[in-house]
Design a protein around this motif. Structure first.
Motif, PDB file in Angstrom:
ATOM      1  N   HIS A  62      -4.389   6.572   6.665  1.00 31.84           N
ATOM      2  CA  HIS A  62      -3.539   6.977   5.550  1.00 31.84           C
ATOM      3  C   HIS A  62      -3.702   6.023   4.374  1.00 31.84           C
ATOM      4  O   HIS A  62      -3.955   4.828   4.563  1.00 31.84           O
ATOM      5  CB  HIS A  62      -2.068   7.019   5.968  1.00 31.84           C
ATOM      6  CG  HIS A  62      -1.734   8.138   6.905  1.00 31.84           C
ATOM      7  ND1 HIS A  62      -1.864   9.462   6.562  1.00 31.84           N
ATOM      8  CD2 HIS A  62      -1.267   8.127   8.186  1.00 31.84           C
ATOM      9  CE1 HIS A  62      -1.494  10.224   7.576  1.00 31.84           C
ATOM     10  NE2 HIS A  62      -1.137   9.434   8.581  1.00 31.84           N
ATOM     11  N   TYR A  66       0.590   6.025  -0.095  1.00 32.40           N
ATOM     12  CA  TYR A  66       1.362   7.041   0.627  1.00 32.40           C
ATOM     13  C   TYR A  66       2.250   6.385   1.675  1.00 32.40           C
ATOM     14  O   TYR A  66       3.439   6.715   1.796  1.00 32.40           O
ATOM     15  CB  TYR A  66       0.422   8.045   1.288  1.00 32.40           C
ATOM     16  CG  TYR A  66       1.135   9.003   2.233  1.00 32.40           C
ATOM     17  CD1 TYR A  66       2.102   9.890   1.762  1.00 32.40           C
ATOM     18  CD2 TYR A  66       0.851   9.002   3.597  1.00 32.40           C
ATOM     19  CE1 TYR A  66       2.762  10.751   2.621  1.00 32.40           C
ATOM     20  CE2 TYR A  66       1.510   9.867   4.457  1.00 32.40           C
ATOM     21  CZ  TYR A  66       2.463  10.728   3.968  1.00 32.40           C
ATOM     22  OH  TYR A  66       3.126  11.585   4.824  1.00 32.40           O
ATOM     23  N   TYR A 115       3.093  13.655  -2.880  1.00 33.28           N
ATOM     24  CA  TYR A 115       2.770  13.329  -1.495  1.00 33.28           C
ATOM     25  C   TYR A 115       3.146  14.442  -0.507  1.00 33.28           C
ATOM     26  O   TYR A 115       3.185  14.193   0.700  1.00 33.28           O
ATOM     27  CB  TYR A 115       3.477  12.032  -1.100  1.00 33.28           C
ATOM     28  CG  TYR A 115       3.015  10.840  -1.899  1.00 33.28           C
ATOM     29  CD1 TYR A 115       1.685  10.427  -1.876  1.00 33.28           C
ATOM     30  CD2 TYR A 115       3.907  10.124  -2.693  1.00 33.28           C
ATOM     31  CE1 TYR A 115       1.251   9.342  -2.608  1.00 33.28           C
ATOM     32  CE2 TYR A 115       3.484   9.020  -3.431  1.00 33.28           C
ATOM     33  CZ  TYR A 115       2.153   8.637  -3.392  1.00 33.28           C
ATOM     34  OH  TYR A 115       1.734   7.552  -4.116  1.00 33.28           O
ATOM     35  N   ASP A 166      -3.074  11.283   2.414  1.00 35.25           N
ATOM     36  CA  ASP A 166      -2.045  10.852   1.472  1.00 35.25           C
ATOM     37  C   ASP A 166      -1.004  11.932   1.203  1.00 35.25           C
ATOM     38  O   ASP A 166      -0.482  12.042   0.097  1.00 35.25           O
ATOM     39  CB  ASP A 166      -2.680  10.396   0.152  1.00 35.25           C
ATOM     40  CG  ASP A 166      -3.471  11.505  -0.536  1.00 35.25           C
ATOM     41  OD1 ASP A 166      -3.630  12.601   0.062  1.00 35.25           O
ATOM     42  OD2 ASP A 166      -3.922  11.279  -1.671  1.00 35.25           O
TER      43      ASP A 166
END
Length: 345
Positions: A62, A66, A115, A166
């Motif tokens: 990730h 994020y 997001y 993300d």
């Protein structure tokens, strides 16, 4: 088989979501894990808390910004207005084509949209702790395999396979299957296979590994022409760059019965075997059950046992990670049938 629970899962308990344009009670709720744990207890299985931190693997699957947003999102929401503690935030704007996504907006709802891939993945006060606990359980399962265990099961929620590098979506915040696969790689496994058997395509997992040859992604799922997540999961998506040829999608039309689904499973398993992986991660979605309220296949308990048995014949150390499955009362029994089929084979 070692079984890992997420002691913080009940903290993620939003009241409602948007489904087909209506605000409805959340399909993905703590009772799902409760039913699984009850079924495991009835079968005499021992359940343990996570033993490993997922931070190292999370940082590789990730994006840092994020993770930072997700960890701090509820505090940011409350900072706008203390009364927000009794409200759920939902995104209302997204950076679609021609709009920029490289600059993080100052407005909270705009950041939430940046997001999020949908408005059906609501946040709650305990979302981060629950998601992180699930990722820790996935990392713990991976480490159990690295230590020599034949199999491990993550009996946790929220699910993870729709969460991309993300973004959150489809009830998913952190991608547990990707965490398990990355933890295996970090622990020395040279090649890992991820097999996703959820009714809905694991778009997040595909996106994370799409340009990598060390992690094979195989998915059988409802055809995205009609089924969520709609915008990914087609058969012509086969990987890119170094990952070309290491992504296999097997979309099936809604209404597919057990025989055709098992045929697709066989194709998937043959692909996994050809990858010569050191370990297997299974995104164990059980919304393929015939009685699932948001699935469209017709599997019954017997087919879940056959799934477990077929996976055992691959002969790989296997980490099962619970994904979807929204017929809550049957979810635990269906999960146990997979695990029992695996161990009996």
């Amino acid at each position: 088989m070692r079984i890992f629970n997420n002691p913080d899962q009940s903290g993620h308990n939003p009241r409602d979501e948007f489904y087909r344009g209506q605000r409805v009670p959340c399909f993905e709720n703590p009772t799902r894990a409760d039913h699984v744990l009850q079924a495991l207890a009835a079968a005499g299985a021992a359940v343990e808390a996570p033993t490993h931190d997922s931070a190292a693997a999370l940082a590789q699957v990730h994006a840092p910004r994020y993770l930072a947003f997700l960890q701090d999102a509820w505090r940011q929401w409350l900072a706008l207005d203390a009364a927000n503690a009794n409200l759920q935030p939902f995104p209302s704007v997204w950076p679609v084509r021609t709009l920029r996504s490289d600059v993080e907006p100052g407005n909270f709802i705009a950041r939430l949209g940046l997001y999020s891939m949908d408005n059906g993945t609501p946040l709650a006060a305990g979302t981060w702790a629950a998601a992180k606990g699930g990722a820790d359980a996935a990392a713990s399962a991976a480490h159990a395999l690295l230590a020599g265990e034949r199999a491990a099961f993550c009996a946790t929620r929220p699910p993870g396979h729709h969460a991309g590098p993300d973004f959150m979506g489809g009830y998913c915040f952190l991608n547990n299957a990707a965490v398990a696969a990355q933890a295996l790689r970090l622990g020395g496994a040279q090649r890992v296979a991820v097999l996703d058997v959820d009714y809905h395509h694991g778009n997040g997992t595909q996106a994370i590994f799409y340009d990598r040859a060390d992690v094979l992604f195989v998915s059988l799922h409802g055809d995205p022409l009609t089924e969520y997540p709609f915008y990914l999961g087609h058969a012509d998506e086969t990987g890119a760059g170094e990952g070309a040829g290491f992504n296999l999608n097997l979309p099936l039309p809604a209404g597919t019965g057990a025989a055709a689904w098992l045929d697709a499973l066989e194709v998937a398993c043959q692909c996994v075997a050809a990858h010569r992986a050191d370990a297997l991660v299974v995104s164990l979605g059980l919304d393929t059950f015939g009685g699932d309220p948001i699935g469209g296949f017709g599997l019954q308990q017997g087919e879940f046992a056959r799934l477990g048995a077929r996976l055992r014949r691959l002969g790989l150390p296997t980490a099962f990670v619970l994904e979807g499955g929204y017929a809550s009362a049957e979810l635990g029994h269906n999960a146990c049938h997979v695990l029992e089929g695996f161990e009996a084979a």
